[in-house]
Design a protein around this motif. Structure first.
Motif, PDB file in Angstrom:
ATOM      1  N   TRP A   3       0.993  -1.213  -0.044  1.00 36.24           N
ATOM      2  CA  TRP A   3      -0.070   0.085   0.048  1.00 36.24           C
ATOM      3  C   TRP A   3       0.986   1.250   0.062  1.00 36.24           C
ATOM      4  CZ3 TRP A   3      -4.384  -1.134   4.080  1.00 36.24           C
ATOM      5  CH2 TRP A   3      -5.015  -2.165   3.378  1.00 36.24           C
ATOM      6  N   ARG A   4       1.852   1.163   0.548  1.00 32.53           N
ATOM      7  CA  ARG A   4       2.966   2.316   0.642  1.00 32.53           C
ATOM      8  C   ARG A   4       3.480   2.459  -0.794  1.00 32.53           C
ATOM      9  NH1 ARG A   4       4.844   0.202   5.504  1.00 32.53           N
ATOM     10  NH2 ARG A   4       6.996  -0.477   4.261  1.00 32.53           N
ATOM     11  N   ASP A   5       3.995   1.463  -1.446  1.00 31.75           N
ATOM     12  CA  ASP A   5       4.536   1.423  -2.718  1.00 31.75           C
ATOM     13  C   ASP A   5       3.548   1.980  -3.698  1.00 31.75           C
ATOM     14  OD1 ASP A   5       6.748   0.486  -1.767  1.00 31.75           O
ATOM     15  OD2 ASP A   5       6.478  -1.546  -2.234  1.00 31.75           O
ATOM     16  N   THR A   6       2.204   1.763  -3.600  1.00 29.85           N
ATOM     17  CA  THR A   6       1.428   2.260  -4.757  1.00 29.85           C
ATOM     18  C   THR A   6       0.493   3.441  -4.158  1.00 29.85           C
ATOM     19  OG1 THR A   6      -0.407   0.978  -3.417  1.00 29.85           O
ATOM     20  CG2 THR A   6       0.697  -0.229  -5.415  1.00 29.85           C
ATOM     21  N   GLY A   7       0.719   3.798  -3.098  1.00 33.62           N
ATOM     22  CA  GLY A   7       0.348   5.224  -2.715  1.00 33.62           C
ATOM     23  C   GLY A   7      -1.026   5.150  -2.050  1.00 33.62           C
ATOM     24  N   ILE A   8      -1.377   4.271  -1.807  1.00 33.54           N
ATOM     25  CA  ILE A   8      -2.671   3.828  -0.991  1.00 33.54           C
ATOM     26  C   ILE A   8      -2.692   4.525   0.291  1.00 33.54           C
ATOM     27  CG2 ILE A   8      -4.200   2.108  -0.117  1.00 33.54           C
ATOM     28  CD1 ILE A   8      -3.639   0.525  -2.562  1.00 33.54           C
ATOM     29  N   ILE A   9      -1.730   4.369   0.941  1.00 33.32           N
ATOM     30  CA  ILE A   9      -1.671   4.692   2.417  1.00 33.32           C
ATOM     31  C   ILE A   9      -0.433   5.641   2.624  1.00 33.32           C
ATOM     32  CG2 ILE A   9      -0.145   2.738   3.130  1.00 33.32           C
ATOM     33  CD1 ILE A   9      -1.866   2.494   5.831  1.00 33.32           C
ATOM     34  N   PRO A  10      -0.591   7.009   3.342  1.00 30.57           N
ATOM     35  CA  PRO A  10       0.514   7.834   3.506  1.00 30.57           C
ATOM     36  C   PRO A  10       1.269   7.568   4.836  1.00 30.57           C
ATOM     37  CG  PRO A  10      -1.794   8.765   4.025  1.00 30.57           C
ATOM     38  CD  PRO A  10      -1.921   7.594   3.635  1.00 30.57           C
ATOM     39  N   TYR A  11       2.567   7.917   4.627  1.00 26.44           N
ATOM     40  CA  TYR A  11       3.410   7.321   5.652  1.00 26.44           C
ATOM     41  C   TYR A  11       4.705   8.296   5.697  1.00 26.44           C
ATOM     42  CZ  TYR A  11       6.546   5.669   1.998  1.00 26.44           C
ATOM     43  OH  TYR A  11       7.401   5.618   0.935  1.00 26.44           O
ATOM     44  N   ILE A  12       5.406   8.205   6.837  1.00 27.52           N
ATOM     45  CA  ILE A  12       6.792   8.904   7.117  1.00 27.52           C
ATOM     46  C   ILE A  12       7.666   8.080   7.438  1.00 27.52           C
ATOM     47  CG2 ILE A  12       7.898  10.815   8.390  1.00 27.52           C
ATOM     48  CD1 ILE A  12       4.869  11.661   9.112  1.00 27.52           C
ATOM     49  N   GLN A  13       8.818   8.462   6.692  1.00 26.17           N
ATOM     50  CA  GLN A  13       9.901   7.404   7.119  1.00 26.17           C
ATOM     51  C   GLN A  13      11.120   8.316   7.652  1.00 26.17           C
ATOM     52  OE1 GLN A  13      11.181   5.083   3.666  1.00 26.17           O
ATOM     53  NE2 GLN A  13      12.539   3.827   4.969  1.00 26.17           N
ATOM     54  N   ILE A  14      11.763   8.004   8.874  1.00 28.57           N
ATOM     55  CA  ILE A  14      12.865   8.639   9.218  1.00 28.57           C
ATOM     56  C   ILE A  14      13.860   7.560   9.849  1.00 28.57           C
ATOM     57  CG2 ILE A  14      13.342   9.926  11.626  1.00 28.57           C
ATOM     58  CD1 ILE A  14      10.311  10.998  11.480  1.00 28.57           C
ATOM     59  N   ARG A  15      14.989   7.817   9.125  1.00 23.18           N
ATOM     60  CA  ARG A  15      16.083   6.679   9.399  1.00 23.18           C
ATOM     61  C   ARG A  15      15.659   5.293   9.130  1.00 23.18           C
ATOM     62  NH1 ARG A  15      19.342   9.756  14.388  1.00 23.18           N
ATOM     63  NH2 ARG A  15      19.769  11.430  13.346  1.00 23.18           N
ATOM     64  N   GLY A  16      14.881   5.219   8.352  1.00 25.45           N
ATOM     65  CA  GLY A  16      14.618   3.548   7.896  1.00 25.45           C
ATOM     66  C   GLY A  16      13.381   3.365   8.615  1.00 25.45           C
ATOM     67  N   LYS A  17      12.874   4.077   9.761  1.00 25.72           N
ATOM     68  CA  LYS A  17      11.580   3.723  10.506  1.00 25.72           C
ATOM     69  C   LYS A  17      10.486   4.124   9.861  1.00 25.72           C
ATOM     70  CE  LYS A  17       9.694   3.052  15.065  1.00 25.72           C
ATOM     71  NZ  LYS A  17       9.220   1.814  14.839  1.00 25.72           N
ATOM     72  N   VAL A  18       9.496   3.419   9.488  1.00 20.77           N
ATOM     73  CA  VAL A  18       8.006   3.811   8.900  1.00 20.77           C
ATOM     74  C   VAL A  18       7.040   4.099  10.101  1.00 20.77           C
ATOM     75  CG1 VAL A  18       6.148   3.037   7.460  1.00 20.77           C
ATOM     76  CG2 VAL A  18       8.613   2.477   6.883  1.00 20.77           C
ATOM     77  N   ILE A  19       6.598   5.150  10.018  1.00 17.32           N
ATOM     78  CA  ILE A  19       5.427   5.767  11.037  1.00 17.32           C
ATOM     79  C   ILE A  19       4.366   6.127  10.230  1.00 17.32           C
ATOM     80  CG2 ILE A  19       6.762   5.725  13.152  1.00 17.32           C
ATOM     81  CD1 ILE A  19       6.838   8.814  12.544  1.00 17.32           C
ATOM     82  N   TYR A  20       3.111   6.039  10.824  1.00 12.35           N
ATOM     83  CA  TYR A  20       2.073   6.610   9.961  1.00 12.35           C
ATOM     84  C   TYR A  20       1.372   7.720  11.179  1.00 12.35           C
ATOM     85  CZ  TYR A  20       2.689   2.275   7.710  1.00 12.35           C
ATOM     86  OH  TYR A  20       3.235   1.371   7.011  1.00 12.35           O
ATOM     87  N   ARG A  21       0.637   8.900  10.439  1.00 11.01           N
ATOM     88  CA  ARG A  21      -0.244   9.576  11.094  1.00 11.01           C
ATOM     89  C   ARG A  21      -1.513   8.954  11.615  1.00 11.01           C
ATOM     90  NH1 ARG A  21       1.579  13.581   7.724  1.00 11.01           N
ATOM     91  NH2 ARG A  21       3.192  15.142   8.735  1.00 11.01           N
ATOM     92  N   GLN A  22      -1.905   9.038  12.778  1.00 14.45           N
ATOM     93  CA  GLN A  22      -3.351   8.414  13.273  1.00 14.45           C
ATOM     94  C   GLN A  22      -4.482   9.125  12.159  1.00 14.45           C
ATOM     95  OE1 GLN A  22      -4.343   6.241  16.043  1.00 14.45           O
ATOM     96  NE2 GLN A  22      -5.780   6.327  14.746  1.00 14.45           N
ATOM     97  N   SER A  23      -4.161  10.494  12.070  1.00 17.59           N
ATOM     98  CA  SER A  23      -5.400  11.269  11.523  1.00 17.59           C
ATOM     99  C   SER A  23      -5.510  10.828   9.994  1.00 17.59           C
ATOM    100  CB  SER A  23      -4.934  12.670  11.167  1.00 17.59           C
ATOM    101  OG  SER A  23      -3.688  12.972  10.864  1.00 17.59           O
ATOM    102  N   ASP A  24      -4.123  10.126   9.360  1.00 22.41           N
ATOM    103  CA  ASP A  24      -4.039   9.702   7.922  1.00 22.41           C
ATOM    104  C   ASP A  24      -4.821   8.344   7.957  1.00 22.41           C
ATOM    105  OD1 ASP A  24      -2.910  11.738   6.909  1.00 22.41           O
ATOM    106  OD2 ASP A  24      -0.867  11.045   7.172  1.00 22.41           O
ATOM    107  N   ILE A  25      -4.719   7.480   8.868  1.00 22.55           N
ATOM    108  CA  ILE A  25      -5.346   6.399   9.101  1.00 22.55           C
ATOM    109  C   ILE A  25      -6.858   6.213   9.080  1.00 22.55           C
ATOM    110  CG2 ILE A  25      -5.282   4.045  10.224  1.00 22.55           C
ATOM    111  CD1 ILE A  25      -2.832   4.411   8.649  1.00 22.55           C
ATOM    112  N   ASP A  26      -7.187   7.458   9.896  1.00 26.00           N
ATOM    113  CA  ASP A  26      -8.671   7.438  10.433  1.00 26.00           C
ATOM    114  C   ASP A  26      -9.398   8.061   8.962  1.00 26.00           C
ATOM    115  OD1 ASP A  26      -8.264   6.874  12.991  1.00 26.00           O
ATOM    116  OD2 ASP A  26      -8.159   8.975  13.701  1.00 26.00           O
ATOM    117  N   ARG A  27      -8.541   8.764   8.210  1.00 32.05           N
ATOM    118  CA  ARG A  27      -9.181   9.453   6.991  1.00 32.05           C
ATOM    119  C   ARG A  27      -9.314   8.206   5.901  1.00 32.05           C
ATOM    120  NH1 ARG A  27      -7.193  14.104   7.509  1.00 32.05           N
ATOM    121  NH2 ARG A  27      -4.966  13.420   7.011  1.00 32.05           N
ATOM    122  N   LEU A  28      -8.055   7.509   5.856  1.00 31.17           N
ATOM    123  CA  LEU A  28      -8.206   6.233   5.033  1.00 31.17           C
ATOM    124  C   LEU A  28      -9.609   5.241   5.392  1.00 31.17           C
ATOM    125  CD1 LEU A  28      -6.728   4.492   2.621  1.00 31.17           C
ATOM    126  CD2 LEU A  28      -5.822   3.220   4.541  1.00 31.17           C
TER     127      LEU A  28
END
Length: 97
Positions: free
Chosen positions: A61-86
């Protein structure tokens, strides 16, 4: 004069209340997510459990742009608001069909 030790009933009650308090603090520390600019963030594992999908599916889903995410030093995190919106957008699409 009475000797106060660990076998004394008031001391036992005091230590039991301290244990209860410590358990509550530990539970709060585990469950509470710090927020940044008013938004909380979730890990891969947390989002996987929340959406009931595999970590590999999240990667897809990250690769295809379905789910927004943030990557910091190799660690992937997701905003709660983005998940709720999805979730809300998928729910609305399903309800309209």
């Amino acid at each position: 004069m009475e000797l106060i030790n660990g076998n004394c009933e008031p001391v036992k009650e005091f230590f039991q209340s301290l244990e209860c308090l410590l358990d509550g603090i530990n539970r709060l520390a585990k469950e509470n997510k710090p927020s940044f600019v008013g938004d909380s963030f979730l890990s891969n594992r947390e989002v996987s459990k929340l959406l009931k999908v595999s970590i590999r599916t999240l990667q897809e889903w990250r690769d295809t742009g379905i789910i927004p995410y943030i990557q910091i030093r190799g660690k992937v995190i997701y905003r709660q608001s983005d998940i709720d919106r999805l979730l809300q957008s998928c729910y609305n699409e399903e309800r309209q069909e």
